[in-house]
Motif scaffolding. Structure first.
Motif, PDB file in Angstrom:
ATOM      1  N   GLU A 229       0.805  -1.221   0.000  1.00 12.94           N
ATOM      2  CA  GLU A 229       0.000   0.000   0.000  1.00 12.94           C
ATOM      3  C   GLU A 229       0.839   1.273   0.000  1.00 12.94           C
ATOM      4  O   GLU A 229       0.406   2.295  -0.518  1.00 12.94           O
ATOM      5  N   HIS A 230       2.023   1.244   0.626  1.00 16.50           N
ATOM      6  CA  HIS A 230       2.814   2.454   0.821  1.00 16.50           C
ATOM      7  C   HIS A 230       4.184   2.322   0.169  1.00 16.50           C
ATOM      8  O   HIS A 230       4.739   1.237   0.084  1.00 16.50           O
ATOM      9  N   ASP A 231       4.719   3.490  -0.252  1.00 19.75           N
ATOM     10  CA  ASP A 231       6.066   3.501  -0.816  1.00 19.75           C
ATOM     11  C   ASP A 231       7.121   3.542   0.271  1.00 19.75           C
ATOM     12  O   ASP A 231       8.212   2.999   0.109  1.00 19.75           O
ATOM     13  N   GLN A 232       6.834   4.213   1.401  1.00 20.18           N
ATOM     14  CA  GLN A 232       7.788   4.332   2.494  1.00 20.18           C
ATOM     15  C   GLN A 232       7.553   3.224   3.520  1.00 20.18           C
ATOM     16  O   GLN A 232       6.441   2.721   3.677  1.00 20.18           O
ATOM     17  N   ALA A 233       8.603   2.894   4.234  1.00 14.93           N
ATOM     18  CA  ALA A 233       8.492   1.897   5.292  1.00 14.93           C
ATOM     19  C   ALA A 233       7.745   2.488   6.486  1.00 14.93           C
ATOM     20  O   ALA A 233       7.590   3.705   6.611  1.00 14.93           O
ATOM     21  N   VAL A 234       7.283   1.620   7.368  1.00 16.01           N
ATOM     22  CA  VAL A 234       6.544   2.063   8.549  1.00 16.01           C
ATOM     23  C   VAL A 234       7.406   2.989   9.401  1.00 16.01           C
ATOM     24  O   VAL A 234       6.943   4.033   9.860  1.00 16.01           O
ATOM     25  N   ALA A 235       8.656   2.622   9.609  1.00 12.82           N
ATOM     26  CA  ALA A 235       9.541   3.438  10.445  1.00 12.82           C
ATOM     27  C   ALA A 235       9.751   4.828   9.846  1.00 12.82           C
ATOM     28  O   ALA A 235       9.762   5.825  10.573  1.00 12.82           O
ATOM     29  N   GLU A 236       9.902   4.921   8.545  1.00 10.30           N
ATOM     30  CA  GLU A 236      10.073   6.222   7.895  1.00 10.30           C
ATOM     31  C   GLU A 236       8.839   7.089   8.066  1.00 10.30           C
ATOM     32  O   GLU A 236       8.947   8.289   8.322  1.00 10.30           O
TER      33      GLU A 236
END
Length: 59
Positions: free
Chosen positions: A25-32
């Motif tokens: 769903e997302h391009d960035q990781a959860v931590a980012e």
């Protein structure tokens, strides 16, 4: 001992599934995304101005 191994493997499977679904769903990781959200919240509370009251002139 088997309860701990079962809990560990279940947690890894759930975490992997969550991570896979989130990555689709997302391009960035959860931590980012979390760091960006925290940085935005802190940045809104902090100001860069030395003298927030205009026109005081250091008097």
């Amino acid at each position: 001992m088997y309860k701990y191994l079962f809990a560990l493997t279940t947690g890894i499977a759930i975490g992997y599934g969550y991570g896979w679904h989130d990555a689709q769903e997302h391009d960035q990781a959860v931590a980012e995304r979390v760091i960006e959200r925290i940085g935005t919240a802190v940045r809104e509370r902090m100001g860069n101005t030395v003298d927030p009251q205009p026109g005081t002139g250091g008097k």
